[in-house]
Design a protein around this motif. Structure first.
Motif: not given
Lengths: 472, 153
Positions: A114, A216, A218, A220, A258, A270, A430, A469-470
């Motif tokens: 991300r 991060l 996330g 997907e 991820r 990542q 993104d 993603s966070y």
């Protein structure tokens, strides 16, 4: 006396504080010259970006080339629904090409990344600037316009020219007197100290230091198209051709979670854990029945599945007296045609017409990727190049036979590797949705570095991964 | 922005140097600008800071305490309307750096002596002294210009 001091101050302030003069044109040429190294750096970055793009295109092109250069004749493989001991001879004739698996080395991993979102949280503009804003809205507006322009590279260049040539409306008129008057009269404002600290910060080059979301998490998912290349060189080109013509890629899915870490403004790494399905579809599966008294029963049929990958195995032994199995053949890839096998075994087979049969081989993996992501465009809508390695662990596989729309699992594929290593390249977009939440879209191409089976077959896949993603 | 450089500099050439150095900094640090305020103000800050760096060495010298000077003459009443900006610029540039910078910071930018002392790493007394000295010199030169212009007219 004090009054005189005020007058002399005021004289210079009123006449000089807002005074502007265009510098010599040569000055800005000098500045442009001094910026040369930066320009060269930009060229270098541009070069890197182009090179990365070309690498991606090359990878895709290579994959395409490998796919299309394969040709071959369809070899015969048989799944008989009812067995014959003589079928064993077919197995024995099956050639085993020496495996050319790439030695397994370190784990390849890959993943998606991300982007690191860049949020400026630096010091506020000084009181002096606030004075500018409050005392002269026109000036402020100009300033803000400039800011917007600066949000892209082109804008930056524009500003560069505008500033140096002194022809930007917001800059050619420095409304300093008003600002200064404001700042002088607003003695209640406590913020001169801020300006000082700003200046100090500027010296240290840490004006924009900010607390970033370095980690991060996330998830997907992606629709995943996969197929394979046949690199085996002991297959005649007509056999490879036939296999390529009769096999199709498989449309399946992939998804996972991820974890990413931003190593810098643009660079991040990542990993994660994904589930994905690779495979292929074999069309033109031929069905036969036998006229031989020795093997004939009402339900006995034979299937010819000349597949490229692995060995299709019904899992039933040859002596099983039931219908649907017997044995699988599948691996007769030395050019021996089905007809000759039939002749050899005196099955006296007769083609069954009217059925539309296809067989789908699928391979399910748990994937451990490790990928590097480099952000080419670091703006709100970010753009990145992504590359890395993936280690795939086979967790399930099967073969489904589809007969006129009805599908059932009839076998599994043997002789395939349980661990594979893949190279992964892709691009990523993104876009931040919330302060810490971003949406990402990443088309990825993956290629098996080592063969999936013992016959130098390298699957590949293309998927468009969409996820969130966070930032932690 | 060049005007700012001119009045902090001793001459046109030095002003160009400041402008050049300042803009190099601007471009190098432009990513640090947070788009939260006036871009112009940010650039000016960089310019001023560049000028301070250029003349910082002048403030490291020990300043002997000077009695606060007094103006020899009162400022002529109507001079402000007559004197050319370019002349004012010349006059301010003729000041020695330690006077010129303090005068700029105090009279034109609006900083207090306390702030100036922190920025230049000098005492408040030195700041006040330099300002006073600057004012005296400036006033003398302005009056001189004025009397000359009266004579020639």
């Amino acid at each position: 006396m004090e009054k005189d001091w005020d007058r002399i101050d005021r004289l210079f302030r009123e006449r000089l504080a807002g005074f502007e003069e265009k510098p010599d044109d040569q000055l800005w040429e000098k500045i442009a010259g001094r910026l040369g190294p930066a320009g060269q750096r930009r060229k270098l970055y541009l070069f890197i970006r182009i090179a990365a793009g070309m690498t991606l295109l090359f990878s895709l092109g290579l994959g395409y080339y490998l796919i299309n250069r394969q040709s071959g004749q369809e070899a015969s493989s048989i799944i008989s629904y009812k067995g014959s001991e003589k079928n064993d001879t077919i197995r024995e004739e099956r050639p085993r090409k020496s495996t050319s698996n790439i030695p397994e080395k370190k784990k390849g991993k890959s993943d998606r990344l991300r982007p690191v979102r860049k949020v400026y949280k630096g010091p506020e503009i000084s009181l002096l600037d606030e004075g500018l804003q409050k005392a002269n809205r026109v000036s402020v507006n100009h300033g803000l316009n400039i800011s917007e322009e600066l949000q892209d590279q082109a804008g930056r260049e524009t500003i560069q020219l505008a500033l140096l040539r002194g022809n930007h409306p917001g800059l050619s008129n420095a409304y300093l007197p008003q600002a200064l008057d404001y700042s002088r009269t607003a003695s209640a404002e406590p913020d001169y100290a801020n300006l000082l600290s700003d200046l100090e910060n500027m010296d240290d080059g840490n004006l924009a230091k900010e607390k970033k979301n370095r980690w991060l998490v996330g998830g997907e998912i992606a629709p995943l198209y996969s197929y394979r290349t046949i690199a085996s060189d002991n297959l005649a080109s007509n056999i490879r051709n036939t296999m390529n013509e009769s096999e199709n890629g498989l449309m399946a899915y992939a998804g996972g979670v991820r974890l990413g870490y931003a190593a810098g403004k643009r660079l991040s790494i990542q990993t994660g854990l994904y589930y994905s399905r690779y495979g292929q579809e074999k069309t033109n599966v031929k069905e036969y029945t036998t006229q031989s008294d020795a093997y004939h029963t009402e339900k006995t049929t034979f299937l010819s599945i000349a597949n490229s990958t692995g060995e299709i195995n019904t899992g039933k032994d040859n002596n099983d007296s039931k219908d649907q199995h017997l044995f699988n053949s599948a691996y007769n890839r030395n050019g021996a045609l089905f007809e000759s096998v039939v002749a050899l075994n005196e099955f006296d087979l007769v083609p069954v017409e009217g059925n539309d049969l296809s067989a789908t081989q699928y391979f399910d993996y748990l994937e451990l990727p490790v990928t590097i992501k480099y952000k080419i465009i670091n703006r709100k809508l970010g753009f990145s190049f992504i590359g890395g390695m993936v280690t795939n662990f086979l967790v399930n596989n099967g073969v489904r036979l589809t007969n006129n729309g009805n599908s059932q699992k009839i076998a599994t594929t043997d002789e395939i590797n349980s661990v594979n290593y893949l190279g992964s390249v892709g691009i990523g977009f993104d876009y931040p949705l919330l302060k810490k939440v971003a949406f990402s879209l990443e088309p990825r191409f993956r290629y098996y570095i080592n063969s999936i089976d013992k016959n130098n077959v390298h699957p590949y896949s293309f998927g468009i991964f969409a996820g969130f993603s966070y930032g932690l | 922005m060049f005007g700012v450089c001119l009045r902090y500099a001793g001459n046109y050439h030095d002003a160009e140097d400041i402008m050049q150095e300042g803009f190099i900094k601007v471009f190098e640090k432009i990513h640090q600008f947070g788009f939260k305020g006036a871009f112009e103000g940010w650039i000016r800050k960089v310019m001023v800071n560049t000028a301070l760096e250029k003349y910082r060495m002048h403030f490291q010298t020990v300043t002997i305490y000077e009695n606060l000077p007094e103006a020899d003459h009162e400022l002529e009443k109507d001079i402000t309307g007559n004197i050319e900006v370019s002349e004012l610029m010349n006059i301010i540039q003729e000041l020695s750096p330690k006077y010129r910078v303090v005068f700029n910071l105090y009279a034109l930018e609006g900083y207090s002596h306390k702030e100036i002392s922190a920025m230049l790493n000098i005492t408040e007394g030195t700041s006040k002294s330099n300002l006073s000295r600057a004012r005296v010199i400036l006033q003398e030169k302005v009056n001189k210009y004025y009397s000359k212009s009266i004579q020639t007219s």
